[in-house]
Design a protein around this motif. Structure first.
Motif, PDB file in Angstrom:
ATOM      1  N   CYS A  54       8.786  11.881  -0.158  1.00 38.46           N
ATOM      2  CA  CYS A  54       8.515  10.632  -0.878  1.00 38.46           C
ATOM      3  C   CYS A  54       9.383  10.454  -2.115  1.00 38.46           C
ATOM      4  O   CYS A  54       9.117   9.583  -2.940  1.00 38.46           O
ATOM      5  CB  CYS A  54       7.032  10.539  -1.223  1.00 38.46           C
ATOM      6  SG  CYS A  54       6.004  10.188   0.215  1.00 38.46           S
ATOM      7  N   ARG A  60       0.869  -1.176   0.000  1.00 34.60           N
ATOM      8  CA  ARG A  60       0.000   0.000   0.000  1.00 34.60           C
ATOM      9  C   ARG A  60       0.903   1.222   0.000  1.00 34.60           C
ATOM     10  O   ARG A  60       1.422   1.622   1.034  1.00 34.60           O
ATOM     11  CB  ARG A  60      -0.916  -0.003   1.207  1.00 34.60           C
ATOM     12  CG  ARG A  60      -1.960  -1.120   1.109  1.00 34.60           C
ATOM     13  CD  ARG A  60      -2.898  -1.173   2.266  1.00 34.60           C
ATOM     14  NE  ARG A  60      -3.413   0.137   2.634  1.00 34.60           N
ATOM     15  CZ  ARG A  60      -3.941   0.428   3.806  1.00 34.60           C
ATOM     16  NH1 ARG A  60      -4.029  -0.497   4.717  1.00 34.60           N
ATOM     17  NH2 ARG A  60      -4.382   1.629   4.061  1.00 34.60           N
ATOM     18  N   PRO A  69       2.319   5.063  -0.184  1.00 32.35           N
ATOM     19  CA  PRO A  69       1.844   6.313   0.421  1.00 32.35           C
ATOM     20  C   PRO A  69       0.989   7.114  -0.570  1.00 32.35           C
ATOM     21  O   PRO A  69       1.172   7.020  -1.785  1.00 32.35           O
ATOM     22  CB  PRO A  69       3.137   7.060   0.754  1.00 32.35           C
ATOM     23  CG  PRO A  69       4.171   5.992   0.878  1.00 32.35           C
ATOM     24  CD  PRO A  69       3.776   4.935  -0.102  1.00 32.35           C
ATOM     25  N   ALA A  70       0.079   7.882  -0.047  1.00 36.03           N
ATOM     26  CA  ALA A  70      -0.831   8.680  -0.877  1.00 36.03           C
ATOM     27  C   ALA A  70      -0.037   9.554  -1.842  1.00 36.03           C
ATOM     28  O   ALA A  70       0.977  10.151  -1.486  1.00 36.03           O
ATOM     29  CB  ALA A  70      -1.710   9.547   0.018  1.00 36.03           C
ATOM     30  N   GLY A  71      -0.494   9.589  -3.085  1.00 36.90           N
ATOM     31  CA  GLY A  71       0.140  10.429  -4.095  1.00 36.90           C
ATOM     32  C   GLY A  71       1.340   9.800  -4.784  1.00 36.90           C
ATOM     33  O   GLY A  71       2.021  10.470  -5.550  1.00 36.90           O
ATOM     34  N   THR A  72       1.618   8.517  -4.508  1.00 44.07           N
ATOM     35  CA  THR A  72       2.761   7.851  -5.138  1.00 44.07           C
ATOM     36  C   THR A  72       2.284   6.633  -5.915  1.00 44.07           C
ATOM     37  O   THR A  72       1.261   6.035  -5.583  1.00 44.07           O
ATOM     38  CB  THR A  72       3.804   7.399  -4.091  1.00 44.07           C
ATOM     39  OG1 THR A  72       3.217   6.412  -3.243  1.00 44.07           O
ATOM     40  CG2 THR A  72       4.307   8.572  -3.270  1.00 44.07           C
ATOM     41  N   LYS A  73       3.022   6.289  -6.979  1.00 45.57           N
ATOM     42  CA  LYS A  73       2.730   5.087  -7.772  1.00 45.57           C
ATOM     43  C   LYS A  73       3.999   4.243  -7.837  1.00 45.57           C
ATOM     44  O   LYS A  73       5.085   4.766  -8.072  1.00 45.57           O
ATOM     45  CB  LYS A  73       2.329   5.477  -9.195  1.00 45.57           C
ATOM     46  CG  LYS A  73       0.904   5.934  -9.325  1.00 45.57           C
ATOM     47  CD  LYS A  73       0.531   6.312 -10.754  1.00 45.57           C
ATOM     48  CE  LYS A  73       1.214   5.445 -11.781  1.00 45.57           C
ATOM     49  NZ  LYS A  73       0.943   5.827 -13.161  1.00 45.57           N
ATOM     50  N   CYS A 105       7.828   7.312   3.791  1.00 47.36           N
ATOM     51  CA  CYS A 105       8.597   8.278   3.025  1.00 47.36           C
ATOM     52  C   CYS A 105       9.666   8.865   3.927  1.00 47.36           C
ATOM     53  O   CYS A 105       9.512   8.885   5.158  1.00 47.36           O
ATOM     54  CB  CYS A 105       7.703   9.415   2.536  1.00 47.36           C
ATOM     55  SG  CYS A 105       6.412   8.898   1.378  1.00 47.36           S
TER      56      CYS A 105
END
Length: 183
Positions: A160, A106, A108-112, A179
């Motif tokens: 991040c 999963r 972190p938000a905003g990462t791919k 991050c």
């Protein structure tokens, strides 16, 4: 002011031998072994080696003597516990193992995941095999790379831009994903 008497190893050994035994020490080292080794490095038996208030010939004052005593206790505790902990052990993961863990990460938000070069190495901590991933958004090697801890990228701060993943191989679960911080 009256001069402080000089102590020799012989005088120190006599003082150590005069110390009473504690009842809990029915079997164990002699008083000399318990107390004498701390001063053994300071000189020979036949010449005065240090004065009262000095440790191994160096005057430390009260705080220094307290710190020296604490250090001796910590060192003794380490020896009683079986010695220092062994250095971390390493193992080499396979590309298949590393890639096989990624679908369950999963991020972190905003990462791919696909935006990162992903470097993995294996480490054993407290008997557990850990897969350590260092993900760097550098645009260089997109995909999985097997490396060693020494050769893994190390970036301080940056948020991040670098993500660290710790996966417990034996428990088959992610321990943490985070991050870097910001400086």
């Amino acid at each position: 002011m009256e001069p402080t008497p000089e102590l020799t190893f012989k005088a120190m050994s006599e003082r150590i031998d005069a110390l009473p035994e504690h009842p809990s020490m029915t079997v164990g080292p002699s008083k000399t072994e318990k107390y004498g080794y701390a001063v053994a490095l300071s000189g020979s038996d036949d010449k005065p080696s240090f004065r009262r208030g000095e440790i191994m010939g160096i005057g430390f004052g009260r705080l220094g003597r307290v710190l020296f005593a604490l250090l001796a206790c910590v060192d003794s505790a380490t020896l009683l516990a079986g010695g220092p902990t062994p250095p971390d052990q390493h193992w080499t993961p396979t590309v298949e193992l590393a890639a096989g863990t990624e679908p369950w990460l999963r991020m972190p938000a905003g990462t791919k995941l696909d935006d990162y070069s992903r470097y993995y190495y294996g480490k054993i901590e407290q008997g557990r095999r850990l897969l350590i991933g260092v993900f760097v958004s550098d645009g260089k090697h997109r995909g999985v790379q097997i490396t060693t801890e020494e050769k893994a990228p190390r970036i301080l701060d940056g948020g991040c831009y670098q993500i660290t993943v710790v996966y417990d191989v034996d428990a088959k679960q992610t321990v943490r994903i985070r991050c870097n911080g910001f400086g």
